[in-house]
Write a protein that holds these residues in place. Sequence first.
Motif, short mmCIF file in Angstrom:
data_model
loop_
_atom_site.label_atom_id
_atom_site.label_comp_id
_atom_site.label_asym_id
_atom_site.label_seq_id
_atom_site.Cartn_x
_atom_site.Cartn_y
_atom_site.Cartn_z
N GLU A 282 0.84 -1.20 0.00
CA GLU A 282 0.00 0.00 0.00
C GLU A 282 0.88 1.26 0.00
O GLU A 282 0.63 2.22 -0.73
CB GLU A 282 -0.87 -0.03 1.26
N TYR A 283 1.95 1.22 0.82
CA TYR A 283 2.83 2.39 0.90
C TYR A 283 3.56 2.61 -0.43
O TYR A 283 3.59 3.73 -0.94
CB TYR A 283 3.84 2.20 2.04
N GLN A 284 4.11 1.53 -0.98
CA GLN A 284 4.91 1.75 -2.20
C GLN A 284 4.03 2.15 -3.38
O GLN A 284 4.52 2.79 -4.33
CB GLN A 284 5.81 0.55 -2.51
N ASN A 285 2.74 1.84 -3.32
CA ASN A 285 1.83 2.24 -4.41
C ASN A 285 1.69 3.76 -4.52
O ASN A 285 1.17 4.27 -5.51
CB ASN A 285 0.45 1.61 -4.22
N ARG A 286 2.18 4.49 -3.50
CA ARG A 286 2.15 5.95 -3.59
C ARG A 286 3.23 6.49 -4.53
O ARG A 286 3.27 7.69 -4.81
CB ARG A 286 2.43 6.57 -2.21
N PHE A 287 4.14 5.60 -4.96
CA PHE A 287 5.32 6.10 -5.68
C PHE A 287 5.37 5.59 -7.12
O PHE A 287 6.43 5.34 -7.67
CB PHE A 287 6.59 5.74 -4.90
N LYS A 288 4.19 5.48 -7.74
CA LYS A 288 4.12 4.99 -9.12
C LYS A 288 4.78 5.94 -10.10
O LYS A 288 5.10 5.56 -11.22
CB LYS A 288 2.67 4.73 -9.51
N ASP A 289 4.96 7.19 -9.69
CA ASP A 289 5.61 8.15 -10.59
C ASP A 289 7.14 8.00 -10.59
O ASP A 289 7.82 8.66 -11.36
CB ASP A 289 5.21 9.59 -10.24
N TRP A 290 7.66 7.11 -9.76
CA TRP A 290 9.11 6.84 -9.79
C TRP A 290 9.36 5.80 -10.89
O TRP A 290 9.62 4.63 -10.64
CB TRP A 290 9.61 6.35 -8.43
N ILE A 291 9.29 6.27 -12.13
CA ILE A 291 9.51 5.39 -13.28
C ILE A 291 10.57 6.02 -14.17
O ILE A 291 10.58 7.24 -14.37
CB ILE A 291 8.18 5.15 -14.06
N CYS A 292 11.46 5.22 -14.69
CA CYS A 292 12.51 5.74 -15.56
C CYS A 292 11.95 5.84 -16.98
O CYS A 292 11.65 4.81 -17.60
CB CYS A 292 13.73 4.81 -15.52
N ASN A 293 11.83 7.07 -17.48
CA ASN A 293 11.31 7.28 -18.83
C ASN A 293 12.25 8.17 -19.63
O ASN A 293 13.28 8.62 -19.12
CB ASN A 293 9.88 7.85 -18.77
#
Length: 350
Positions: A282-293
Amino acid sequence: MEFPSYVGSMRGRSFLNTNDFTRDEIEEVLRASRDLRERFRHRMPTPYLSGKTLFMLFYNRSLRTRNSFEAGMFQLGGHAHFLSPQDVYTPTLPEDMIPYQTESIADVARVLSRYGDAIAIRIYGDAAKWHIGRGHRVIQEFAKWSSIPVLNMEDDLYHPFQALADIMTITDVALNPSGKKFVVSYAYSGGLKPLAVPQSCILIGTMFGMDVVLAQPKGFELEDQVIRACRENVDRYGGSFTIVNDMRTAFEGADFVYPKAWSPKVFFPPHNGRVDKEGAVEYQNRFKDWICNQELMDLTNRGKYMHCGPADRGQEVTDDVIDNPRYSLYFEQAENRLHVQKAVMSMVLG
Ligand code: CP
């Protein structure tokens, strides 16, 4: 066939963490790895471990590690013997971590020592019941009782063979990595991943005098003893080690980026009173914007993209980054696993 000269000082030693070896020894491993890579590419025989046996204990699954060890041992003229948890009864240490009832680690290690030449082990996550450090203690316990070298194929603290492949890949690109900016960043995944890869990455980067930047959201701190060891590496080998909480800032001017998921340790013992996998997800789901693009890669100094594999496409990284041959080193890293493992096995079993 005469054995190559690179056996050196490492004969008979276990390999649980890159910091077990000096930088000089690791550079010797890299020289041997490149020699073995050349011979492999030219299909030259390298039967340096003829008649030798490696026992591989896999408490977790694997594509790269299992196949590169097994193929590597075959290419060296030896035999790799695969064991899964149901083949190995190790109930007693530490605590009650393996749910089998017949033999202790001490007995398994001493029995296998009578049959072969090295024991390699992978254990983390569910297999170590998510008590961070327990998997590493299991491997240490094997090393304590074994009279043959023990090799860490990834536990819940370290993935040293991955780190060797990574520094080989980095030094293939940058002959002298000193002063190169190496970003090891959290990247989102829906799955729960161990701390081993980022911890071994920052250890090897600081050992090679790189300017290592660790980027992580709050709650994803790595283990204190690893951070201390990185700072000691900086004192000894130069370079720098910095921790930031923002992926964008970290990527600016980077020469190498290594965006990779790991789990928020604060939800797991010994940092929490119980194993709280639901809370961690649940906690890590807050960080979906940490994606390498691509946008992040554009901030780098024509930086190279790295990942140990398997990468979670669409979560940790976008396809256009990982599949871009101009800067993705993903498959070079996977290949170099074979060569560094053959080098270490030749050196410690030789
Ligand atoms: N990088 C790595 O260890 O990959 P596997 O899990 O496929 O072995």
